[in-house]
Write a protein that holds these residues in place. Structure first.
Motif, PDB file in Angstrom:
ATOM      1  N   ALA A 133      50.169  44.284  26.564  1.00  0.00           N
ATOM      2  CA  ALA A 133      50.478  45.469  27.365  1.00  0.00           C
ATOM      3  C   ALA A 133      49.396  45.727  28.407  1.00  0.00           C
ATOM      4  O   ALA A 133      49.678  46.057  29.575  1.00  0.00           O
ATOM      5  N   ALA A 134      48.141  45.555  27.993  1.00  0.00           N
ATOM      6  CA  ALA A 134      47.039  45.764  28.938  1.00  0.00           C
ATOM      7  C   ALA A 134      47.102  44.736  30.063  1.00  0.00           C
ATOM      8  O   ALA A 134      46.802  45.049  31.233  1.00  0.00           O
ATOM      9  N   LEU A 136      49.858  43.405  31.268  1.00  0.00           N
ATOM     10  CA  LEU A 136      50.943  43.805  32.155  1.00  0.00           C
ATOM     11  C   LEU A 136      50.492  44.929  33.085  1.00  0.00           C
ATOM     12  O   LEU A 136      50.820  44.940  34.288  1.00  0.00           O
ATOM     13  N   GLN A 137      49.773  45.881  32.514  1.00  0.00           N
ATOM     14  CA  GLN A 137      49.284  46.990  33.333  1.00  0.00           C
ATOM     15  C   GLN A 137      48.314  46.487  34.402  1.00  0.00           C
ATOM     16  O   GLN A 137      48.358  46.918  35.565  1.00  0.00           O
ATOM     17  N   ALA A 138      47.420  45.589  34.009  1.00  0.00           N
ATOM     18  CA  ALA A 138      46.463  45.055  34.976  1.00  0.00           C
ATOM     19  C   ALA A 138      47.174  44.267  36.067  1.00  0.00           C
ATOM     20  O   ALA A 138      46.787  44.302  37.249  1.00  0.00           O
ATOM     21  N   GLU A 139      48.241  43.603  35.708  1.00  0.00           N
ATOM     22  CA  GLU A 139      49.001  42.846  36.695  1.00  0.00           C
ATOM     23  C   GLU A 139      49.670  43.781  37.707  1.00  0.00           C
ATOM     24  O   GLU A 139      49.666  43.526  38.920  1.00  0.00           O
ATOM     25  N   ALA A 140      50.206  44.925  37.205  1.00  0.00           N
ATOM     26  CA  ALA A 140      50.834  45.907  38.112  1.00  0.00           C
ATOM     27  C   ALA A 140      49.795  46.514  39.035  1.00  0.00           C
ATOM     28  O   ALA A 140      50.034  46.701  40.245  1.00  0.00           O
ATOM     29  N   ASN A 141      48.637  46.864  38.499  1.00  0.00           N
ATOM     30  CA  ASN A 141      47.579  47.438  39.327  1.00  0.00           C
ATOM     31  C   ASN A 141      47.133  46.453  40.404  1.00  0.00           C
ATOM     32  O   ASN A 141      46.838  46.842  41.537  1.00  0.00           O
ATOM     33  N   GLU A 144      49.716  46.387  43.181  1.00  0.00           N
ATOM     34  CA  GLU A 144      49.596  47.577  44.024  1.00  0.00           C
ATOM     35  C   GLU A 144      48.384  47.486  44.938  1.00  0.00           C
ATOM     36  O   GLU A 144      48.445  47.803  46.146  1.00  0.00           O
ATOM     37  N   GLN A 179      40.051  43.239  36.728  1.00  0.00           N
ATOM     38  CA  GLN A 179      40.722  43.817  35.560  1.00  0.00           C
ATOM     39  C   GLN A 179      41.825  42.888  35.055  1.00  0.00           C
ATOM     40  O   GLN A 179      42.036  42.759  33.844  1.00  0.00           O
ATOM     41  N   ALA A 183      41.939  41.277  31.365  1.00  0.00           N
ATOM     42  CA  ALA A 183      43.093  41.503  30.494  1.00  0.00           C
ATOM     43  C   ALA A 183      43.649  40.175  29.977  1.00  0.00           C
ATOM     44  O   ALA A 183      44.043  40.057  28.802  1.00  0.00           O
TER      45      ALA A 183
END
Length: 416
Positions: A133-134, A136-141, A144, A179, A183
């Protein structure tokens, strides 16, 4: 008067006859003494001039086969004996085999309580999901931040963005990439922890590494094993006992004669009178020293189709290091024989009567290996070249020795 004269004459006659008889007896005694003395002197002279006859014990040379062997002791073992241990600590909850059980590779032998290892795996699995999950979040950030950076660069070319704002957007993109890398690394670490936890859980099931037979079981249900510093041995499993090995210890004085492929045989106390055939498989180079005696381990392969041999039996081994067919053989006793040097002079010596006996001179003692045969003037040497020996007979090369030739091995009792 006439009567007295007659009596006197008779008395004188008796005395005269007595003196004559005594004289004749003395002469006879002297004559007998002289004859006896002469006979004694003659006998002594005759014995002094004659040596007592010497006889020899002989054994004939022959042609035949010679087998040179060395001996050693060893133990019978399986070809491949494996100690099966526990790689994790815990309480044994189940044992599924007994000694002498036939097992296959991968077969379950025992089980350690898996409860804590199952919990550790569940925890590791949860950590993997958190790391995923972390990531995936780092990939989205990161996506962006990179989109913002692309717009800021376009605006910068048109002069629509301040330098300070552009620098902040660019730094945010760099932090997003970092990040993302962290991750991903964390996810990889947690997956490794999960694999380790899974392996430890799998190790709670003790399985046989080979096909074979269980020789011994060293654990009972309910027993706790500790694999912290040294792997505890739970089972000993050996491969098929139809093929076995003898681990023999060959003395350093004999090991130079041993070669791979040589024939061997051995006996065990369990089967007295039975001889088992074997073959030299290997000679180890590492020395074995016990009380200043150095030996080398030699492996002998043996078929055990009948199942008579068991691991751990003590074997008395004979290795054939040389095998010669139809060669000239002489007894070792003939090689050891040496004729004694004769003395000189008669057995008894009387001055004026005896004379020294005429004895043959002592035979010259040759150098090197020699055998002796009887000759007209006493023992005669024949030099030989030794090629091999089994301790009783020796293979030799020599001129003048043919099968059937009597060789002197010892002195016999003198003839009377």
């Amino acid at each position: 008067m006439k009567a007295r004269t007659s009596d006197s004459e008779d008395l004188e006659g008796l005395l005269t006859r007595a003196r004559l008889e005594s004289s004749r007896r003395k002469k006879w005694l002297w004559a007998a003494g002289v004859v006896a003395a002469l006979g004694l002197v003659g006998a002594l002279f005759w014995r002094g001039d004659r040596e007592p006859a010497v006889r020899f014990e002989t054994v004939e040379a022959r042609r035949g086969d010679l087998e040179v062997t060395i001996t050693a002791t060893g133990r019978v073992q399986g070809v491949n004996t494996v100690e099966v241990g526990a790689e994790v600590s815990g309480r044994i909850i189940e044992v599924l085999v007994e000694p002498n059980s036939q097992v296959r590779a991968g077969q379950l032998l025992a089980r350690i309580d898996p409860e804590q290892f199952q919990a550790a795996r569940q925890e590791a699995l949860a950590r993997v999901r958190v790391a995923e999950a972390a990531a995936l979040q780092a990939e989205a950030n990161l996506e962006e931040a990179e989109a913002n950076l692309a717009r800021a660069e376009a605006q910068r070319k048109e002069g629509l963005i301040a330098s300070q704002e552009y620098d902040a957007i660019r730094a945010a993109a760099v932090r997003a990439r970092a990040q993302m890398a962290s991750a991903r690394a964390q996810l990889q670490l947690e997956r490794a922890n999960l694999a380790s936890a899974t392996t430890r859980l799998d190790r709670t099931e003790i399985r046989s590494p080979i096909d074979g037979m269980v020789l011994s079981r060293l654990v009972e249900p309910g027993q706790t094993v500790n694999a912290g510093f040294q792997t505890p041995v739970l089972f000993k499993v050996t491969a098929d006992l139809r093929r076995m090995r003898v681990h023999a210890q060959v003395d350093e004085s004999d090991v130079g004669k041993v070669r791979e492929g040589q024939r061997a045989r051995f006996t065990v106390d369990a089967w007295p009178g039975r001889v088992f055939e074997a073959r030299v498989e290997a000679v180890r180079n590492e020395p074995i020293e016990e009380q200043t005696v150095v030996s080398y381990e030699t492996l002998l392969s043996v078929d055990n189709e009948e199942g008579l041999l068991r691991p751990g039996m003590t074997a008395t081994v004979t290795i054939v290091v040389d095998d010669r067919k139809d060669v000239l053989l002489v007894p070792n006793a003939a090689l050891r024989f040496r004729p004694s040097v004769p003395g000189s002079g008669p057995r008894f010596f009387m001055p004026g009567l005896s004379r020294p006996s005429q004895r043959a001179p002592a035979p010259a003692m040759p150098r090197g290996p020699t055998v002796w045969v009887e000759g007209p003037e006493g023992p005669r040497p024949i030099p030989v070249r030794i090629l091999a020996t089994d301790g009783e007979w020796t293979h030799v090369e020599a001129q003048g020795i043919e099968p059937g030739l009597p060789l002197i091995v010892n002195l016999a009792e003198p003839s009377r």
